[in-house]
Motif scaffolding. Structure first.
Motif, PDB file in Angstrom:
ATOM      1  N   ASN A 166       0.830  -1.204   0.000  1.00 41.94           N
ATOM      2  CA  ASN A 166       0.000   0.000   0.000  1.00 41.94           C
ATOM      3  C   ASN A 166       0.867   1.258   0.000  1.00 41.94           C
ATOM      4  O   ASN A 166       0.593   2.233   0.704  1.00 41.94           O
ATOM      5  CB  ASN A 166      -0.966   0.024   1.188  1.00 41.94           C
ATOM      6  CG  ASN A 166      -2.303   0.643   0.812  1.00 41.94           C
ATOM      7  OD1 ASN A 166      -2.370   1.449  -0.105  1.00 41.94           O
ATOM      8  ND2 ASN A 166      -3.353   0.272   1.512  1.00 41.94           N
ATOM      9  N   ASP A 167       1.913   1.236  -0.805  1.00 45.57           N
ATOM     10  CA  ASP A 167       2.831   2.371  -0.926  1.00 45.57           C
ATOM     11  C   ASP A 167       3.028   2.667  -2.414  1.00 45.57           C
ATOM     12  O   ASP A 167       4.092   2.425  -2.986  1.00 45.57           O
ATOM     13  CB  ASP A 167       4.163   2.034  -0.246  1.00 45.57           C
ATOM     14  CG  ASP A 167       5.095   3.241  -0.152  1.00 45.57           C
ATOM     15  OD1 ASP A 167       4.775   4.294  -0.738  1.00 45.57           O
ATOM     16  OD2 ASP A 167       6.148   3.123   0.499  1.00 45.57           O
ATOM     17  N   LYS A 168       1.984   3.194  -3.028  1.00 44.67           N
ATOM     18  CA  LYS A 168       2.035   3.447  -4.477  1.00 44.67           C
ATOM     19  C   LYS A 168       3.071   4.497  -4.829  1.00 44.67           C
ATOM     20  O   LYS A 168       3.706   4.425  -5.893  1.00 44.67           O
ATOM     21  CB  LYS A 168       0.664   3.871  -4.987  1.00 44.67           C
ATOM     22  CG  LYS A 168       0.645   4.144  -6.489  1.00 44.67           C
ATOM     23  CD  LYS A 168      -0.748   4.425  -7.006  1.00 44.67           C
ATOM     24  CE  LYS A 168      -1.555   3.165  -7.160  1.00 44.67           C
ATOM     25  NZ  LYS A 168      -2.849   3.380  -7.847  1.00 44.67           N
ATOM     26  N   ALA A 169       3.269   5.494  -3.977  1.00 39.71           N
ATOM     27  CA  ALA A 169       4.235   6.544  -4.284  1.00 39.71           C
ATOM     28  C   ALA A 169       5.642   5.969  -4.418  1.00 39.71           C
ATOM     29  O   ALA A 169       6.386   6.320  -5.340  1.00 39.71           O
ATOM     30  CB  ALA A 169       4.202   7.628  -3.208  1.00 39.71           C
ATOM     31  N   SER A 170       6.025   5.068  -3.517  1.00 37.91           N
ATOM     32  CA  SER A 170       7.350   4.454  -3.610  1.00 37.91           C
ATOM     33  C   SER A 170       7.433   3.512  -4.808  1.00 37.91           C
ATOM     34  O   SER A 170       8.495   3.384  -5.433  1.00 37.91           O
ATOM     35  CB  SER A 170       7.686   3.706  -2.315  1.00 37.91           C
ATOM     36  OG  SER A 170       7.876   4.608  -1.242  1.00 37.91           O
ATOM     37  N   ALA A 171       6.329   2.848  -5.125  1.00 38.54           N
ATOM     38  CA  ALA A 171       6.299   2.012  -6.328  1.00 38.54           C
ATOM     39  C   ALA A 171       6.554   2.870  -7.556  1.00 38.54           C
ATOM     40  O   ALA A 171       7.281   2.474  -8.482  1.00 38.54           O
ATOM     41  CB  ALA A 171       4.954   1.295  -6.442  1.00 38.54           C
ATOM     42  N   LEU A 172       5.977   4.082  -7.573  1.00 40.40           N
ATOM     43  CA  LEU A 172       6.185   4.979  -8.699  1.00 40.40           C
ATOM     44  C   LEU A 172       7.638   5.448  -8.781  1.00 40.40           C
ATOM     45  O   LEU A 172       8.171   5.649  -9.875  1.00 40.40           O
ATOM     46  CB  LEU A 172       5.243   6.175  -8.588  1.00 40.40           C
ATOM     47  CG  LEU A 172       5.207   7.124  -9.791  1.00 40.40           C
ATOM     48  CD1 LEU A 172       4.785   6.385 -11.058  1.00 40.40           C
ATOM     49  CD2 LEU A 172       4.268   8.299  -9.520  1.00 40.40           C
ATOM     50  N   VAL A 173       8.290   5.608  -7.631  1.00 34.63           N
ATOM     51  CA  VAL A 173       9.717   5.970  -7.624  1.00 34.63           C
ATOM     52  C   VAL A 173      10.521   4.929  -8.394  1.00 34.63           C
ATOM     53  O   VAL A 173      11.407   5.264  -9.199  1.00 34.63           O
ATOM     54  CB  VAL A 173      10.244   6.108  -6.181  1.00 34.63           C
ATOM     55  CG1 VAL A 173      11.765   6.302  -6.175  1.00 34.63           C
ATOM     56  CG2 VAL A 173       9.564   7.272  -5.462  1.00 34.63           C
ATOM     57  N   GLN A 174      10.227   3.646  -8.166  1.00 35.89           N
ATOM     58  CA  GLN A 174      10.925   2.584  -8.894  1.00 35.89           C
ATOM     59  C   GLN A 174      10.541   2.575 -10.370  1.00 35.89           C
ATOM     60  O   GLN A 174      11.395   2.430 -11.253  1.00 35.89           O
ATOM     61  CB  GLN A 174      10.607   1.227  -8.255  1.00 35.89           C
ATOM     62  CG  GLN A 174      11.192   1.036  -6.868  1.00 35.89           C
ATOM     63  CD  GLN A 174      12.707   1.115  -6.865  1.00 35.89           C
ATOM     64  OE1 GLN A 174      13.368   0.560  -7.748  1.00 35.89           O
ATOM     65  NE2 GLN A 174      13.255   1.802  -5.886  1.00 35.89           N
ATOM     66  N   TRP A 175       9.269   2.730 -10.644  1.00 32.24           N
ATOM     67  CA  TRP A 175       8.766   2.698 -12.027  1.00 32.24           C
ATOM     68  C   TRP A 175       9.402   3.793 -12.874  1.00 32.24           C
ATOM     69  O   TRP A 175       9.797   3.571 -14.023  1.00 32.24           O
ATOM     70  CB  TRP A 175       7.251   2.845 -11.991  1.00 32.24           C
ATOM     71  CG  TRP A 175       6.549   2.670 -13.298  1.00 32.24           C
ATOM     72  CD1 TRP A 175       5.923   3.644 -14.029  1.00 32.24           C
ATOM     73  CD2 TRP A 175       6.362   1.457 -14.025  1.00 32.24           C
ATOM     74  NE1 TRP A 175       5.358   3.117 -15.160  1.00 32.24           N
ATOM     75  CE2 TRP A 175       5.615   1.762 -15.185  1.00 32.24           C
ATOM     76  CE3 TRP A 175       6.747   0.137 -13.803  1.00 32.24           C
ATOM     77  CZ2 TRP A 175       5.247   0.813 -16.119  1.00 32.24           C
ATOM     78  CZ3 TRP A 175       6.391  -0.826 -14.735  1.00 32.24           C
ATOM     79  CH2 TRP A 175       5.654  -0.493 -15.872  1.00 32.24           C
TER      80      TRP A 175
END
Length: 369
Positions: A166-175
């Motif tokens: 539930n950490d979409k912002a950090s997922a976006l950092v990787q993406w």
């Protein structure tokens, strides 16, 4: 005279008892004065090494801007924040841990209280096989052993794990750190999660459009969600009366607040986002906003002190958010920290974080000039 037991105290006269009580009261009074006089502001003066520099960026909520808002207009703001070179970035978002906590305690936090802040992770669980606690644990373990030059497969896997946590912002950092040709499904990311990440790139949300994009640009691996709603769920018997009282208090400050909001709207409409961020971070503007919101609430005259209850919830939230921010750089003494948060939080953040040992508050105006 009867014999005393060994070790027993002799009987005191009334005068002795009176003197003893007076001495105790004087001692307690002196103790209180001593506690009040402890000055912690100089405690870190002889601390070796650099101080931790913390910049609190008061932000407008981009989701409130018109739909034709152009995200590229944020470039001058991001450029100046990049020049600050933060090593830790915190955002106003609820962490996966707190979402999981609230879901397990609906009687305390309300079954739907966190729903606006906590996304369902069913799709990510289906793709990765991880529920939120397991995903959080894997993310921590992965970051501890993160290589200097991660492969695209490793980034996709960590993005998927962050989604499950539930950490979409950090997922976006990787993406965002993946080459365009590598932004595809695989390694835990299925087509549903890929579509969600692609959609997140277009959200009008300062946590994503400033926080995540800046973190990716600087080569950071994550952002830290530090919002907290566990302390502002004030128990109100008559919520209608509470809302009416607070609204009436706000209306007493409508004129000065209206002037600020009009200026903000004009800057946003012109596309001058750097000018807008300079404006909302000005101390004189923040004083008007804080007084119009919380000062007016404290002047509420309702017998139930509804305004004070509102401020109590707000301050509890800020205290817990600041504790979360402190924890984010707890193991990073001397780091440069950027906290992106709704502008009304900024005066509390500056004040509370400025009391931390080894911490120096950086003026937003200096960074944005």
């Amino acid at each position: 005279m009867p014999a005393r037991r060994p070790g027993a105290r002799p009987q005191e006269s009334p005068l002795q008892k009176s003197l003893a009580v007076c001495g105790l009261l004087i001692g307690l009074s002196g103790w209180g004065d001593a506690v009040a006089q402890v000055d912690l502001s100089t405690l870190d003066q002889r601390m070796p090494g650099p101080t931790t520099q913390v910049l609190v960026l008061g932000s407008v909520h981009l989701s409130d801007l018109p739909k034709d808002f152009k995200r590229e207009s944020l470039a001058p703001v991001i450029d100046r924040l990049a020049a600050f070179k933060p090593e830790v970035i915190t955002i106003e978002a609820i962490s996966g841990e707190q979402c999981d906590l609230a879901a397990r305690h609906p009687a305390i936090y309300g079954a739907q209280a966190m729903a606006p802040y906590c996304r369902k992770t069913d799709a990510a669980k289906a793709a990765t096989g991880l529920d939120a606690p397991a995903a959080i644990a894997e993310a921590h373990k992965t970051l501890k052993n993160w290589p200097a030059a991660p492969t695209s497969a490793q980034r996709r896997r960590l993005a998927a794990v962050f989604m499950a946590a539930n950490d979409k912002a950090s997922a976006l950092v990787q993406w965002l750190q993946l080459p365009q040709t590598e932004r595809r499904s695989g390694d835990g990311l299925d087509d549903v999660l890929v579509a969600s990440l692609e959609k997140a790139m277009l959200y009008n949300d300062e946590s994503l459009q400033i926080g995540a994009r800046l973190a990716a640009r600087l080569g950071l691996q994550r952002v830290h969600a530090t919002d907290d709603h566990t302390g502002d769920n004030v128990d109100i018997a008559d919520e209608a009366a509470y809302g009416k009282a607070v609204q009436a208090a706000w209306e007493t400050a409508a004129a000065p607040m209206g002037q600020v909001l009009e200026r903000e709207a004009a800057l946003a409409k012109s596309g001058d986002m750097l000018g807008l961020y300079r404006y909302v971070n000005r101390p004189d503007v923040l004083r008007v906003v804080v007084d119009g919101d919380f000062g007016s609430a404290l002047r509420d005259t309702s017998p139930e002190h509804y305004g004070r209850l509102y401020v109590a919830g707000w301050e509890t939230r800020n205290l817990r958010m600041v504790a979360n921010i402190r924890a984010a750089f707890r193991e990073r003494p001397g780091a440069r920290v950027l906290s992106i948060v709704g502008r009304t939080h900024k005066p509390w953040f500056d004040d509370l974080l400025g009391q931390m040992q080894g911490v120096e508050i950086v003026e937003a105006a200096q960074v944005l000039k």
